[in-house]
Design an enzyme around this catalytic site. Structure first.
Site, PDB file in Angstrom:
ATOM      1  CE  LYS A 287      -1.323   2.011   3.636  1.00 15.14           C
ATOM      2  NZ  LYS A 287      -0.965   2.999   4.585  1.00 15.14           N
ATOM      3  CB  CYS A 357     -18.328   4.541   4.759  1.00  9.00           C
ATOM      4  SG  CYS A 357     -19.041   2.662   4.806  1.00  9.00           S
ATOM      5  CB  CYS A 364     -26.503   3.948   6.866  1.00  9.09           C
ATOM      6  SG  CYS A 364     -25.196   2.637   6.858  1.00  9.09           S
ATOM      7  CB  CYS A 367     -24.369   6.863   2.937  1.00  6.65           C
ATOM      8  SG  CYS A 367     -23.660   6.110   1.563  1.00  6.65           S
TER       9      CYS A 367
END
Length: 388
Positions: A287, A357, A364, A367
């Site tokens: 990463k 999130c 939620c 979102c």
């Protein structure tokens, strides 16, 4: 009075008498050109009263509306005209064989094209305005610069809708990664070689550490002079004090000292320009290597998958099956995600994971993907199952 007794109206009373009634007084209305009177014009009506020979008599039950039906001409009146808004105009009804309407399927939207009639030319609702609103949405679903998007075999069919909604939410809310991310930690006044080294150091410190903590540690290091030579000469204990409270600061101080030795001996105090050599450095993973190549060398070699990208990819269903490690998620994403999005997905998902999130109790309700996300309100569903 009893409830079942009906009250007689004036018309019924006059009809029961059966006699013609002459008005005792006639009051003419203004602006009437003829001698026509109505029963509404009578005042003080009484049975058997004497009247003028020129008086006009009426049937006790005849009204103006009935006389108009019997042939009386309709009087023209001056009515103040005002334009009607489209909402107040009743739509015209067409027969089935008129075929005035044509439906055209444009992407996921259905556009209705009607033949323009003269009455609708000046209407504020125009087809060209509707088309201006619909076409940008179609371009977003299938961008012209990436025609392969429509051929992508993604694990979730609405993956592009997920991406567009995340872009909108990221534009409306600033995340810590936007101001204190690894790409913001380098000293812009330093030379390019020193900036690349500082980018690598910031990535090494960011592992399992909040951006704010990494940013503050980088500022302390830059105040002491963050160059490979300075770090090489700095005692380990002093370096540890500067890194604290970064997660695993003692291990990271050790890795940083080892990395500096390799860079000064093998790369001329610069950092490697490929993923293979970057991963070989102590404390540097895939990463960090892919993000470092993008930030330091401006080369896209892979998707930088951290805990946020790993979590969101599983929640949105962007992987064929759930993955346990970020490296597994990276391999799964690179198999289907278009290459043009590799550099964007990390920054989008990290900020989205920091603000909405979140790992625990995601928001939620705020979102835009709550209706198309496979994991929306997952905790609520699990609680309901336990309650049963």
């Amino acid at each position: 009075m009893a409830k079942n007794v009906k009250k007689l109206t004036l018309a019924n009373k006059l009809a029961k008498r059966g006699d013609l009634i002459k008005p005792t007084e006639i009051k003419s209305r203004p602006n009437r050109a003829d001698n026509v009177r109505d029963i509404e014009d009578l005042v003080g009506v009484s049975a058997g009263a004497a009247g003028s020979s020129s008086s006009v008599f009426f049937s006790p039950v005849q009204t103006r509306k009935q006389r108009l039906l019997n042939g009386e001409a309709v009087k023209k009146t001056n009515i103040k005209m005002e334009p009607l808004s489209p909402a107040r105009v009743a739509p015209k009804k067409f027969r089935k064989d008129d075929r005035m309407v044509t439906r055209v399927q444009m992407g996921s939207a259905t556009v209705v094209i009607c033949k323009v009639v003269p009455d609708a030319v000046d209407s504020p609702v125009r087809v060209d305005k509707i088309r201006e609103e619909v076409e940008p949405q179609i371009k977003q679903e299938a961008p012209e610069d990436s025609p392969s998007f429509s051929e992508v075999q993604a694990p979730h069919p609405l993956w592009f809708n997920h991406l567009e909604n995340i872009r909108i939410m990221r534009n409306s809310r600033t995340a810590p990664v936007d101001t204190m991310g690894c790409h913001r930690c380098a000293d812009l006044k330093a030379d390019s070689k020193t900036q690349r080294f500082q980018n690598l150091v910031a990535l090494m410190l960011s592992s399992q550490t909040k951006d704010q903590t990494t940013y503050e540690a980088m500022n302390r290091l830059k105040d002491r002079g963050l160059t490979p030579l300075k770090v090489k000469e700095m005692p380990v204990t002093e370096l540890e004090n500067l890194l604290h409270p970064v997660s695993f600061y003692k291990n990271k101080a050790k890795y940083l000292k080892q990395t500096v030795e390799i860079l000064t001996d093998k790369y001329g105090s610069d950092i490697p320009d490929n993923v293979k050599d970057l991963v070989a450095l102590p404390g540097v993973g895939p990463k960090m290597a892919h993000i470092c190549m993008a930030v330091a060398w401006n080369k896209i070699t892979g998707i930088g998958v951290d805990v946020h990208v790993h979590r969101l990819s599983n929640r949105l269903g962007w992987v064929p099956k759930p993955t346990k490690e970020p490296e597994q998620t990276r391999v799964a994403l690179e198999k289907w995600l278009p290459f043009s999005l590799w550099s964007e997905v990390n920054h989008l998902f990290v900020g989205f994971g920091q603000t909405i999130c979140t790992p625990v109790k995601p928001n939620c309700g705020e979102c835009l993907n709550k209706d198309i996300c496979p994991s929306a309100h997952a905790e609520t569903k699990e609680k309901r199952k336990k309650d049963r």
